[in-house]
Write an enzyme that holds these catalytic residues in place. Structure first.
Site, short mmCIF file in Angstrom:
data_model
loop_
_atom_site.label_atom_id
_atom_site.label_comp_id
_atom_site.label_asym_id
_atom_site.label_seq_id
_atom_site.Cartn_x
_atom_site.Cartn_y
_atom_site.Cartn_z
CG MET A 157 -2.04 1.01 1.20
SD MET A 157 -3.11 0.94 -0.23
CE MET A 157 -4.56 0.11 0.43
N GLY A 158 1.66 1.39 -1.09
CA GLY A 158 2.44 2.62 -1.27
C GLY A 158 1.65 3.57 -2.17
NE ARG A 159 5.62 6.85 -4.87
CZ ARG A 159 6.87 6.88 -4.42
NH1 ARG A 159 7.27 7.89 -3.68
NH2 ARG A 159 7.72 5.93 -4.72
CB ILE A 160 1.30 2.29 -7.52
CG1 ILE A 160 2.35 3.23 -8.15
CG2 ILE A 160 0.45 1.64 -8.61
CD1 ILE A 160 3.42 2.54 -8.98
NE ARG A 241 10.55 -3.85 -11.73
CZ ARG A 241 9.99 -2.71 -12.14
NH1 ARG A 241 8.75 -2.69 -12.58
NH2 ARG A 241 10.69 -1.58 -12.14
CD GLU A 270 8.60 -7.50 -17.78
OE1 GLU A 270 9.21 -6.48 -18.16
OE2 GLU A 270 7.72 -7.50 -16.92
CG HIS A 289 6.95 -3.62 -17.79
ND1 HIS A 289 7.94 -4.25 -17.07
CD2 HIS A 289 6.60 -2.53 -17.06
CE1 HIS A 289 8.18 -3.58 -15.96
NE2 HIS A 289 7.38 -2.52 -15.93
CB ALA A 291 1.76 0.19 -15.91
#
Ligand code: GLV
Length: 323
Positions: A157-160, A241, A270, A289, A291
């Site tokens: 539960m950080g910024r994103i 990731r 990837e 990838h 976003a």
């Protein structure tokens, strides 16, 4: 001989960041869309004072040795920095920068887009249309899962994670569970989010969305054991990731009906191997990838990466410092 700093930019980035770097430095830009091979990278970095790198470049002790002792700054064009050996950079006094904030909304939008695409079988439906299989309106066809009032479980539960919670709670009235080492009082106040242990999050969530960084504790976190604890109607989303999920275990969970669907913006490796069985599954939506791929995010990332590089070269504090 020029007294301008020598830098290597490992790919073309938006002009908002490239122009100021080219104006200020003796700049070598890798123009190929594919990353430089390792030996080419090590050759090109030799004698550089700074590097503006992408997450595709492994920046370890060997890289720093190849650059030489004058290397002052590593400016990563990404918010994540798992491609860089931060301890090694710190040990050598090399500054490291990243590009947070400017991609938060774009990344949460992508996570939500994957969630709704996987839940409502949008890509599978499009494939059906294009394959000329659409013959009539089908009362029993293409049934997905509902979103309104369901439970979203956010890992990290950080910024994103916060931006994803805002979309799910504010837009779709979802209950928010989160798993994080730290309590997030803002998330609790704004979204009535509840901090829970990992097992509870898996068992109670209808959607599980990953927003943590990749480190030793999160590598392989989503394995057979974790998928086995999720609801059979659950949708798994990873826009963080690839190595945070164990890809063969995810395939088994999706193909056996242990979980309903997945939406991935990241894979391991990837790009994904074209032999990967995940590609054969209709209930797995996979994006390459992308976003942060919006105009404002990529321009913002370029500006910050340039600022970080130029600040590090002149010994000033970085705008966004990791080390
Ligand atoms: C992209 O994945 C980033 O870390 O910016």
């Amino acid at each position: 001989m020029s007294d301008r700093s020598k830098v290597f930019v490992t790919r073309e980035i938006p002009a908002a960041g490239l122009d100021p770097v080219v104006a200020a430095c003796d700049t070598d830009v890798w123009k190929d869309p594919l990353p430089p091979a390792r030996d080419e990278l090590l050759k090109r970095i030799a004698g550089c004072d700074g590097v503006l790198s992408l997450l595709t470049e492994k920046i370890d002790a060997e890289f720093m040795d190849a650059a030489g002792p004058q290397l002052k700054v590593i400016s990563n064009f990404a918010v994540g920095f798992n491609n860089i050996d931060i301890d090694e950079a710190k040990r050598r006094g090399i500054r490291v920068g990243n590009t947070p904030d400017v991609l938060t909304d774009a990344t949460a939008d992508m996570a939500f887009a994957l969630l709704i695409s996987a839940a409502r079988r949008i890509v599978e439906s499009q494939d059906y249309v294009r394959a000329a299989k659409w013959k009539t309106w089908e009362p029993l066809g293409h049934i997905g899962v509902d979103l309104i009032g369901r439970t979203i479980g956010i890992v990290g539960m950080g910024r994103i994670g916060m931006a994803m919670a805002k979309r799910c709670h504010g837009g779709w009235g979802m209950n928010v569970l989160y798993h994080d080492m730290n309590q997030n009082k803002d998330a609790e106040a704004q979204f009535a989010a509840r901090q829970v242990d990992f097992e509870t999050l898996l068992a109670e969530s209808d959607f599980v969305s990953v927003h943590t960084d990749l480190n030793e504790t999160t590598k392989g976190l989503f394995n057979a054991d974790a998928f086995g604890k999720m609801k059979s109607t659950a949708v798994f989303i990873n826009s963080a990731r690839g190595p945070i999920h164990h890809q063969p275990d995810l395939y088994t969970a999706l193909s056996s009906g242990q979980i309903f669907a997945a939406g991935l913006d990241v894979t391991d490796p990837e790009p994904i191997s074209m032999d990967d069985p995940l590609l054969s599954l209709p209930n797995c939506v996979i994006a390459p990838h992308v976003a942060s791929a919006t105009i404002s995010s990529r321009n913002g990332m370029a500006e910050i990466a340039a600022d970080n590089l130029l600040a590090g070269l002149s010994g000033k504090p970085l705008r966004c410092a990791v080390a």
